[in-house]
Motif scaffolding. Structure first.
Motif, mmCIF file in Angstrom:
data_model
loop_
_atom_site.group_PDB
_atom_site.id
_atom_site.type_symbol
_atom_site.label_atom_id
_atom_site.label_comp_id
_atom_site.label_asym_id
_atom_site.label_seq_id
_atom_site.Cartn_x
_atom_site.Cartn_y
_atom_site.Cartn_z
ATOM 1 N N LEU A 67 14.900 0.443 -4.773
ATOM 2 C CA LEU A 67 16.153 0.496 -5.529
ATOM 3 C C LEU A 67 16.646 1.935 -5.611
ATOM 4 N N GLY A 68 17.879 2.174 -5.127
ATOM 5 C CA GLY A 68 18.412 3.527 -5.100
ATOM 6 C C GLY A 68 17.629 4.406 -4.152
ATOM 7 N N ALA A 69 17.499 3.953 -2.914
ATOM 8 C CA ALA A 69 16.586 4.600 -1.962
ATOM 9 C C ALA A 69 16.885 6.069 -1.751
ATOM 10 N N GLY A 70 18.175 6.458 -1.755
ATOM 11 C CA GLY A 70 18.516 7.839 -1.455
ATOM 12 C C GLY A 70 18.021 8.232 -0.072
ATOM 13 N N PRO A 71 17.847 9.525 0.189
ATOM 14 C CA PRO A 71 17.355 9.957 1.503
ATOM 15 C C PRO A 71 15.842 10.157 1.556
ATOM 16 N N ASN A 72 15.133 9.703 0.522
ATOM 17 C CA ASN A 72 13.677 9.885 0.459
ATOM 18 C C ASN A 72 12.989 8.790 1.263
ATOM 19 N N LEU A 73 12.334 9.175 2.369
ATOM 20 C CA LEU A 73 11.725 8.179 3.248
ATOM 21 C C LEU A 73 10.318 7.759 2.844
ATOM 22 N N TYR A 74 9.586 8.565 2.074
ATOM 23 C CA TYR A 74 8.168 8.220 1.944
ATOM 24 C C TYR A 74 7.902 6.950 1.137
ATOM 25 N N PRO A 75 8.719 6.564 0.135
ATOM 26 C CA PRO A 75 8.465 5.255 -0.479
ATOM 27 C C PRO A 75 8.690 4.100 0.496
ATOM 28 N N LEU A 76 9.588 4.272 1.456
ATOM 29 C CA LEU A 76 9.820 3.251 2.470
ATOM 30 C C LEU A 76 8.655 3.199 3.455
ATOM 31 N N MET A 77 8.157 4.362 3.853
ATOM 32 C CA MET A 77 6.993 4.412 4.742
ATOM 33 C C MET A 77 5.815 3.660 4.134
ATOM 34 N N GLN A 78 5.596 3.882 2.840
ATOM 35 C CA GLN A 78 4.390 3.364 2.203
ATOM 36 C C GLN A 78 4.350 1.845 2.141
ATOM 37 N N ALA A 79 5.524 1.214 2.186
ATOM 38 C CA ALA A 79 5.578 -0.249 2.169
ATOM 39 C C ALA A 79 5.434 -0.843 3.561
ATOM 40 N N GLY A 80 5.319 0.004 4.583
ATOM 41 C CA GLY A 80 5.424 -0.443 5.963
ATOM 42 C C GLY A 80 4.304 -1.304 6.494
ATOM 43 N N ALA A 81 3.181 -1.389 5.803
ATOM 44 C CA ALA A 81 2.115 -2.298 6.223
ATOM 45 C C ALA A 81 2.157 -3.588 5.411
ATOM 46 N N ALA A 82 2.273 -3.465 4.094
ATOM 47 C CA ALA A 82 2.180 -4.640 3.217
ATOM 48 C C ALA A 82 3.411 -5.536 3.296
ATOM 49 N N SER A 83 4.575 -4.959 3.592
ATOM 50 C CA SER A 83 5.831 -5.708 3.491
ATOM 51 C C SER A 83 6.390 -6.095 4.857
ATOM 52 N N ARG A 84 6.843 -7.347 4.963
ATOM 53 C CA ARG A 84 7.468 -7.805 6.208
ATOM 54 C C ARG A 84 8.946 -7.445 6.264
ATOM 55 N N ARG A 85 9.570 -7.225 5.119
ATOM 56 C CA ARG A 85 10.962 -6.769 5.073
ATOM 57 C C ARG A 85 11.120 -5.874 3.859
ATOM 58 N N ILE A 86 11.744 -4.716 4.080
ATOM 59 C CA ILE A 86 11.960 -3.725 3.018
ATOM 60 C C ILE A 86 13.461 -3.494 2.900
ATOM 61 N N ASP A 87 14.052 -3.850 1.785
ATOM 62 C CA ASP A 87 15.471 -3.608 1.548
ATOM 63 C C ASP A 87 15.642 -2.267 0.847
ATOM 64 N N ALA A 88 16.318 -1.321 1.504
ATOM 65 C CA ALA A 88 16.640 -0.024 0.904
ATOM 66 C C ALA A 88 18.042 -0.132 0.321
#
Length: 264
Positions: A67-88
């Motif tokens: 929620l409110g992803a902004g330009p910060n990539l590391y919270p998105l990276m961290q979901a990259g194994a557990a999650s099949r779809r990540i909505d930024a």
């Protein structure tokens, strides 16, 4: 700092989210100040979040939210194994452009140390950051666009306290965050502690409300179960934003509604 706009009655009016031009968020300055190298604060946040994601087998989470992803990539990276779809989910046009470019052209080289740390803490992550970001979908929009109960896990980093001076609006944003996950869904968040309205680079002052652990407990305790709040000390390697550190939160949305208070 700029002075808040006075109301007609002469009192200072708290600026709300709608009073700032989030389409003009200074992405380049923000990245230069905060994310062009790995800071101690980032290490603390990444370690905290990794402990949550390590608890899920790869692909366990069908859909997660940043929620409110902004330009910060590391919270998105961290979901990259557990999650099949990540909505930024991101309202600002400048941040949406940056995120889409990172996904299409590959992440900036400055994100490599962040991903190296993420993968060292969660070996289930793919070998490359590009692969970890593959499940990400950039969704222009705000918390008002969320469908209640649509996610298995929701993450929010430095958002609700950094977009409004109005504590009622802060609480409403946090309530929408909680409501975004299904009953039993997980919540993962980071908040700047006691940060007043702030400036990025030489630009305008952006609205914020200074929250502390008591504020978070008052907002989240009635809406969640398993609430846990920890603190990361103030990072002196970052610009002075007036904060006193970072508060890290995990909780779950209750599987059953909380009982209604007794009638008087």
């Amino acid at each position: 700092m700029d002075r808040p706009e006075p109301s007609r009655a002469g009192a200072t009016r708290a600026r709300r989210n709608r009073d700032a031009d989030w389409n003009a968020w200074p992405v380049a300055d923000y990245l230069a100040e905060n994310y062009r190298r790995l800071h101690p604060l980032d290490i603390g946040v990444i370690r905290h979040h990794a402990a949550v994601y390590r608890g899920y087998a790869p692909g366990t989470l069908a859909r997660t939210l940043e929620l409110g992803a902004g330009p910060n990539l590391y919270p998105l990276m961290q979901a990259g194994a557990a999650s099949r779809r990540i909505d930024a989910l991101e309202p600002g046009a400048a941040c949406v452009r940056y995120l889409r470019h990172q996904l299409e052209a590959g992440p900036d080289a400055s994100w490599r140390p962040f991903y190296t740390l993420c993968r060292s803490l969660d070996p289930a992550l793919p070998e490359s950051c590009t692969e970890a970001l593959r499940p990400v979908r950039v969704v222009p929009g705000t918390a008002a666009d969320l469908v209640p109960g649509g996610y298995d896990l929701a993450s929010m980093n430095f958002v609700a306290e950094s977009v409004t001076e109005d504590f009622g609006e802060f609480a409403a944003l946090c309530a929408a965050f909680v409501g975004a996950v299904r009953p039993g869904g997980r919540l993962l968040a980071a908040f700047m502690e006691r940060m007043p309205s702030y400036r990025i680079g030489e630009g305008p002052v952006w609205p914020a409300c200074p929250v502390d652990e008591g504020t978070l407990r008052a907002v989240f305790a009635p809406r969640t179960t398993g609430l846990r709040i920890t603190r990361v000390a103030k990072d002196r390697t970052l610009p002075e934003y007036g904060d006193s550190g970072v508060l890290l939160l995990t909780a779950e949305r209750p599987c059953t509604p909380a009982p209604a208070p007794p009638q008087a």
